[in-house]
Design an enzyme around this catalytic site. Sequence first.
Site, mmCIF file in Angstrom:
data_model
loop_
_atom_site.group_PDB
_atom_site.id
_atom_site.type_symbol
_atom_site.label_atom_id
_atom_site.label_comp_id
_atom_site.label_asym_id
_atom_site.label_seq_id
_atom_site.Cartn_x
_atom_site.Cartn_y
_atom_site.Cartn_z
ATOM 1 N N ASP A 126 0.825 -1.201 0.000
ATOM 2 C CA ASP A 126 0.000 0.000 0.000
ATOM 3 C C ASP A 126 0.866 1.260 0.000
ATOM 4 O O ASP A 126 1.966 1.262 0.554
ATOM 5 C CB ASP A 126 -0.884 -0.027 1.257
ATOM 6 N N GLY A 127 0.355 2.321 -0.621
ATOM 7 C CA GLY A 127 1.015 3.621 -0.524
ATOM 8 C C GLY A 127 1.661 4.119 -1.809
ATOM 9 O O GLY A 127 2.363 5.137 -1.795
ATOM 10 N N GLY A 156 0.201 5.492 -4.384
ATOM 11 C CA GLY A 156 -0.396 6.786 -4.760
ATOM 12 C C GLY A 156 0.193 7.927 -3.933
ATOM 13 O O GLY A 156 0.556 8.977 -4.480
ATOM 14 N N ARG A 157 0.313 7.699 -2.626
ATOM 15 C CA ARG A 157 0.868 8.762 -1.757
ATOM 16 C C ARG A 157 2.346 9.010 -2.075
ATOM 17 O O ARG A 157 2.813 10.132 -2.021
ATOM 18 C CB ARG A 157 0.689 8.374 -0.278
ATOM 19 N N HIS A 170 2.750 3.423 -9.018
ATOM 20 C CA HIS A 170 2.605 1.980 -9.255
ATOM 21 C C HIS A 170 3.853 1.425 -9.953
ATOM 22 O O HIS A 170 4.250 0.290 -9.702
ATOM 23 C CB HIS A 170 1.361 1.702 -10.103
ATOM 24 N N SER A 199 -7.459 -5.827 -5.657
ATOM 25 C CA SER A 199 -8.531 -6.445 -4.870
ATOM 26 C C SER A 199 -9.853 -6.342 -5.626
ATOM 27 O O SER A 199 -10.001 -5.512 -6.539
ATOM 28 C CB SER A 199 -8.652 -5.744 -3.514
ATOM 29 N N LEU A 233 11.023 -20.275 -5.114
ATOM 30 C CA LEU A 233 10.081 -19.363 -4.457
ATOM 31 C C LEU A 233 8.748 -19.479 -5.171
ATOM 32 O O LEU A 233 8.692 -19.449 -6.400
ATOM 33 C CB LEU A 233 10.589 -17.912 -4.550
ATOM 34 N N ARG A 276 -5.366 -2.263 8.636
ATOM 35 C CA ARG A 276 -6.530 -3.056 8.207
ATOM 36 C C ARG A 276 -6.058 -4.259 7.419
ATOM 37 O O ARG A 276 -4.999 -4.225 6.805
ATOM 38 C CB ARG A 276 -7.424 -2.238 7.253
ATOM 39 N N SER A 292 -8.240 -5.627 5.032
ATOM 40 C CA SER A 292 -8.837 -5.362 3.716
ATOM 41 C C SER A 292 -9.169 -6.608 2.902
ATOM 42 O O SER A 292 -8.822 -6.691 1.719
ATOM 43 C CB SER A 292 -7.921 -4.431 2.896
ATOM 44 N N GLU A 323 1.077 -13.674 12.088
ATOM 45 C CA GLU A 323 1.582 -12.472 12.752
ATOM 46 C C GLU A 323 1.393 -11.303 11.801
ATOM 47 O O GLU A 323 1.425 -11.487 10.572
ATOM 48 C CB GLU A 323 3.079 -12.629 13.069
#
Length: 248
Positions: free
Chosen positions: A26-27, A29-30, A43, A71, A137, A196, A198, A209
């Site tokens: 997340d983040g 855009g900011r 992005h 999402s 992985l 959150r 989400s 955790e």
Amino acid sequence: MENHQNAIPEELPPDKVPRHVAIIMDGNGRWARARGLPRRAGHEAGTENLRRIIRACVEFGVKVLTIYAFSTENWGRPQWEIRALMHILENVIDRELDELHQEGVQLRHLGELDRLPGNLQRKVRQAIEMTKDNDRLILNVAFNYGGRDEIVRAIRHIVEDGIPPEDIDEALVSSYLYTAGLPDPDLIIRTSGELRISNFLIWQGAYSEHYYTPTLWPDFDREEFRKALVHYIQRERRFGKLEPQTSG
Ligand code: FPP
């Protein structure tokens, strides 16, 4: 706490490293707004960072990485941003697939593929097929994914398969989820200060955790990731029992 942290050497103890890490990236855009750039640039920087974190997972011995890239709620974003995120996924497959394959990364998809553009669906399916035998992985890309949606879909399939109620237990439900056969996430990370979950891995994350950091996703580099792993290693996991446990 600080002393404790200093006691962890640069090389993380392999038996303590979480097997499965899931990240809400997340983040973006900011990050872009803070630089006076368009959201798309955020992005793109986020995608660049994803490459660093994939490399760090291989380096630290994480076996499964799940990323929340789009999402079911993201359909509510403006059309241009939805298109930009679809393009990013397409570009990642076009530009990175060969290298990911050579590095031994197995790509999987969590979510509903059918609503994505046809050419993107084909690319995702080809990427999954091409990398299916890799085992260094596992990279789960949650794209058009929602946790409740996943559980509803699992229930539908269980009913369609005619499973008798007395045969339905937690293991059976798990086997109907997109993550069938994979360990539950040990650690869920969310960047950018939001506290959150989400709708992300709500069944699989029952005992995970959590690690929350104010750092925006494009800035969440190898060192920040390492800090999150150290934090995890220093916690005791009890799974609702009294003594610390190594697994559920
Ligand atoms: C959240 O930031 C980020 C997303 C919704 C998309 C995440 C996508 C990437 C990191 C690119 C990699 C993608 C793929 C498909 C492999 P935000 O836009 O909600 O940021 P904000 O909360 O600051 O506005």
